[in-house]
Motif scaffolding. Structure first.
Motif, PDB file in Angstrom:
ATOM      1  N   PRO A 189       2.791  -1.328   4.038  1.00 14.79           N
ATOM      2  CA  PRO A 189       2.427   0.072   3.755  1.00 14.79           C
ATOM      3  C   PRO A 189       3.656   0.961   3.570  1.00 14.79           C
ATOM      4  O   PRO A 189       4.661   0.818   4.266  1.00 14.79           O
ATOM      5  CB  PRO A 189       1.641   0.475   5.011  1.00 14.79           C
ATOM      6  CG  PRO A 189       2.191  -0.393   6.095  1.00 14.79           C
ATOM      7  CD  PRO A 189       2.619  -1.677   5.453  1.00 14.79           C
ATOM      8  N   VAL A 215      -4.086   3.367   6.290  1.00 14.48           N
ATOM      9  CA  VAL A 215      -3.367   2.142   6.614  1.00 14.48           C
ATOM     10  C   VAL A 215      -4.176   1.300   7.594  1.00 14.48           C
ATOM     11  O   VAL A 215      -4.196   0.062   7.511  1.00 14.48           O
ATOM     12  CB  VAL A 215      -1.973   2.483   7.174  1.00 14.48           C
ATOM     13  CG1 VAL A 215      -1.271   1.230   7.689  1.00 14.48           C
ATOM     14  CG2 VAL A 215      -1.119   3.143   6.095  1.00 14.48           C
ATOM     15  N   ARG A 217       0.842  -1.196   0.000  1.00 21.11           N
ATOM     16  CA  ARG A 217       0.000   0.000   0.000  1.00 21.11           C
ATOM     17  C   ARG A 217       0.875   1.243   0.000  1.00 21.11           C
ATOM     18  O   ARG A 217       1.655   1.458   0.927  1.00 21.11           O
ATOM     19  CB  ARG A 217      -0.889  -0.009   1.256  1.00 21.11           C
ATOM     20  CG  ARG A 217      -1.753   1.245   1.392  1.00 21.11           C
ATOM     21  CD  ARG A 217      -2.898   1.200   0.394  1.00 21.11           C
ATOM     22  NE  ARG A 217      -3.837   2.260   0.664  1.00 21.11           N
ATOM     23  CZ  ARG A 217      -3.917   3.358  -0.051  1.00 21.11           C
ATOM     24  NH1 ARG A 217      -3.097   3.552  -1.038  1.00 21.11           N
ATOM     25  NH2 ARG A 217      -4.830   4.270   0.216  1.00 21.11           N
TER      26      ARG A 217
END
Length: 594
Positions: free
Chosen positions: A333, A314, A271
Motif C-alpha cells: 500500500p 488498506v 494499492r
C-alpha cells in the motif's frame, strides 16, 4: 529545487562541523574551548529540533481530521515554534533560516501542516515579503562596479556524470538556481563583508540571468507525464496468460473506494490510496509538492489522524489478502497526496517501477440510493481528468471500475448455478476486447467464479473492409479461450449474430442482471464496429468507451458494476507520436487536490 536546497544546507553544516573539529584539534587551549563549545551547541540545537520542536508540532497535528486544516491557535503555535528555532540558530552563530529549514525537513509534508501554511501565508510571503527582499537586494546592486567580466564566468559551472547533454544542461540550470535563497545569501555575505561590491553585482546578475534562462528552458522540456514502458507484444494480461502455471499478475489499484476482486494463482497488488484535500486558493496552487509514501498503520508521516479513509481502504485490501491462500497474494500500500493534474505521474511511476501489468482506477460517479447517478467527490471533474491522464500515459493496461455495489453481495442467481460470483464479458473485437478477455479468463481460474463471454458479430456483408490482422487475432484469442476453458457450465461462450445495435443492446439488457460484474473493452485504438455506430453518437464519458458508457448510463438502467479495460495505447508505448490535433478527448480542467 528541493535537492539543491538540501545540498546547500548540508554543505554548510558539513563545513561548520569540519571547522568545529579543526578548532577543537588546535594546540591553543582557547581555540580548543571554542571548538568544543561549537560542537556541543550544534548537538544541543539538533537535539532540540528532533526531540522538542518536532514532537510538539506533531502533537498539534494529531487530532486534525483528514482533509482538514490547522485552527488559528495551532497555526500560531507552529509559527512561534519556528521563530524559537530561528532564534536558537542565531544564538549559536547560524543564519536565521537554518533552524526553520532543518525543522521543516523533520516534519511530514502535505496536509494538514503544508496545506495550512500555503493557504494562510502564501499571499503574505509571495505578495509582500519576497518582493521586499528582492527590492532590497536590487537597490544594493551597482552594475558599474563590475570591472572584470571574467568574474561572472567563474560562477557558471556544471558538473555532470553519466547524464545526456540535454538533460545535464537542464539539471544544471535547476540545481544552480534557487532564487530567493541566493538573494538572502548574497545580502548576508554583503553584510558580513564576504562579498565586495563587484562580486555582489556579479552574483546578483548571475541570479537574474539564470532565473530567466531556467524558466524559459524548463518550459520546453517534454512533459513529465509521458512515462513510457516496454509494452508486452499481446498486452499485459494476455502475456500473463501465456506464462507457465504459477505465474502471477501485478496490479495497481487506486482510488478512494475499495473492491477486492477475486483472482487466481499468485497476485501482487500495489494499492495507491488517494487522499482528497480541500482545494487551496488559486494563489497557493502549485506550491505543494506531491507526496508518495509507503503506507504504515499509525505512521504520522502518512496519515494525520487515526481511523482515516486510507486506513479503512488498506484494511479492506489486507482482509482480501488474508482470505487468499498463503503466498498467493501480497499487498504493497502507498499513500499519494498530489494535485489531480499530476497524480497520474505517481501512478504511472509506481506501475513502471513495480512492473505492474494492470492499473485499476475508480470512475468518478456512482449509483445513489434513489437510483440516480451522483459524483463520488466534490471534485469529480478533476478525478475524471486524472483517469483520462492515466489512460493516455499508462505504461501498462488500465481498467476503470464503475461501482454499482453489486460486488459486495451475492447475486440472487448464485443459488441456482452454484457460483457465488458470475462475470459477463461482451466482446466486439480489437486489442482492448482481447485484453479484457485475458483478464476475465484470469479471474475465472478461481472455481467459485463463473464466466460467460458474449461475442457479437455483424452480418458478413458488414465485415467487408475490416482489418484482416485484427480479425485473425480475435479468432485466435477466442479459439484459445473456447478450447482451454469453456465447459458450458461454469465457463461459457455465446456467439450472437446481430443485425444492428438494437439487437445487441437487447441481448446485453437481458443477460446483464444475471451477473455481478460486467467487463468490456474501451476500444480506444481498435477498429470501429458497425454495431456501435448509432450508440457512439450519444456517449457522454469518452474514457469508458461506447459499451462502457452505455452500461453506466441512467437510461440503460444497469445496476451491475462494470470494468472497462484498455490495453496500453500505442502512443503511450512510444510506437506513434502523440499529436494534439488528433487527440479529440479533452479532459476537463483539473483544479482540485487529493
Amino acid at each position: 529545487m528541493s535537492a539543491a536546497l538540501i545540498g546547500d544546507f548540508a554543505n554548510t553544516f558539513s563545513i561548520a562541523g569540519i571547522t568545529s573539529y579543526l578548532l577543537a584539534s588546535s594546540p591553543s587551549e582557547k581555540v580548543q574551548r571554542i571548538g568544543f563549545l561549537s560542537l556541543l551547541t550544534s548537538a544541543i540545537f539538533i537535539g532540540f529540533l528532533a526531540f522538542v520542536a518536532r514532537p510538539a508540532i506533531l502533537r498539534l497535528m494529531r487530532d486534525v481530521p483528514e482533509g482538514g486544516l490547522l485552527c488559528e491557535a495551532r497555526l500560531v503555535a507552529v509559527l512561534l515554534t519556528t521563530i524559537v528555532c530561528s532564534f536558537a540558530g542565531e544564538i549559536i552563530g547560524l543564519h536565521a533560516t537554518y533552524g526553520p529549514f532543518m525543522l521543516g525537513l523533520m516534519l511530514p509534508g502535505g496536509a494538514p501542516l503544508g496545506v495550512t501554511l500555503g493557504e494562510r501565508l502564501d499571499r503574505l510571503v509571495a505578495g509582500v515579503l519576497m518582493p521586499l527582499l528582492f527590492a532590497q537586494g536590487g537597490l544594493r546592486l551597482d552594475v558599474f562596479k563590475i570591472a572584470d567580466a571574467s568574474i561572472c564566468l567563474l560562477l557558471q559551472f556544471f558538473l555532470v556524470v553519466g547524464v545526456a547533454a540535454k538533460q545535464a544542461f537542464i539539471l544544471g540550470l535547476m540545481m544552480n538556481f534557487k532564487g530567493i535563497t541566493e538573494v538572502a545569501y548574497a545580502s548576508a555575505f554583503m553584510d558580513s563583508d564576504v562579498f565586495d561590491e563587484q562580486v555582489y553585482a556579479a552574483f546578483m546578475l548571475n541570479v537574474l540571468l539564470l532565473g530567466a534562462a531556467t524558466a524559459s528552458v524548463v518550459t520546453h522540456v517534454p512533459p513529465g507525464g509521458e512515462v513510457r514502458g516496454v509494452p508486452p507484444p499481446h498486452g499485459a494480461a494476455q502475456e500473463a496468460g501465456r506464462r507457465a502455471a504459477g505465474a502471477g499478475v501485478r496490479a495497481l489499484a487506486g482510488g478512494r473506494g475499495a473492491h477486492a476482486g477475486a483472482a487466481g494463482r499468485r497476485q501482487r497488488v500495489a494499492r495507491v490510496t488517494r487522499r482528497r484535500l480541500p482545494p487551496p486558493p488559486r494563489a497557493a496552487r502549485g506550491a505543494h509538492q506531491p507526496v508518495l509514501r509507503a503506507f504504515k498503520h499509525g505512521d504520522r508521516n502518512c496519515v494525520p489522524s487515526g481511523g482515516t479513509d486510507s486506513e479503512r481502504i488498506v484494511n479492506a485490501f489486507q482482509y482480501f489478502v488474508q482470505q487468499r491462500p498463503v503466498g498467493s497474494a501480497s499487498l504493497l500500500p502507498y499513500v499519494c497526496i498530489a494535485p489531480y493534474a499530476t497524480m497520474h505521474d505517481d501512478a504511472c511511476a509506481v506501475a513502471l517501477e513495480k512492473r505492474a501489468m494492470l492499473i485499476v482506477v475508480p470512475f468518478h460517479q456512482r449509483l445513489a440510493i434513489d437510483g440516480s447517478v451522483e459524483n463520488t467527490t466534490a471534485s469529480a471533474g478533476s478525478v475524471q481528468a486524472a483517469n483520462v491522464n492515466v489512460l493516455n500515459y499508462s505504461p501498462c493496461s488500465v481498467a476503470i471500475l464503475v461501482d454499482r455495489g453489486s460486488l459486495s453481495v451475492v447475486p440472487a442467481g448464485a443459488a441456482t448455478d452454484g457460483f457465488p460470483h458470475r462475470i459477463a464479458l461482451y466482446f466486439l473485437g480489437g486489442p482492448d476486447d482481447r485484453e479484457a478477455l485475458a483478464l476475465a479468463t484470469y479471474m475465472a481460474e478461481d472455481a467459485p467464479i463463473g464466466l460467460t463471454v458474449f461475442r457479437f458479430l455483424p452480418p458478413p456483408e458488414w465485415r467487408k473492409g475490416g482489418d484482416p490482422e485484427e480479425d485473425r487475432l480475435d479468432e485466435e484469442a477466442l479459439q484459445e479461450y473456447v478450447s482451454l476453458w469453456v465447459d458450458d457450465h461454469r465457463v461459457a461462450y455465446s456467439e450472437n449474430l446481430v443485425c444492428g445495435s438494437d439487437e445487441m443492446v437487447g441481448i446485453i439488457r437481458k443477460s446483464s442482471p444475471a451477473s455481478d460484474l460486467l467487463i468490456v473493452g474501451r476500444r480506444a485504438d481498435g477498429p470501429k464496429s458497425p454495431l456501435t455506430v448509432g450508440i457512439s453518437d450519444w456517449s457522454e464519458h469518452l474514457e469508458l468507451g461506447v459499451l462502457g458508457d452505455l452500461l453506466t448510463s441512467t437510461d440503460f438502467g444497469c445496476q451491475v458494476s462494470t470494468l472497462v479495460v484498455q490495453q496500453q495505447t500505442r502512443a503511450a508505448a512510444g510506437e506513434i507520436s502523440r499529436s494534439p490535433q488528433k487527440n479529440t478527448e479533452k479532459p476537463p480542467e483539473s483544479d482540485g487536490h487529493v
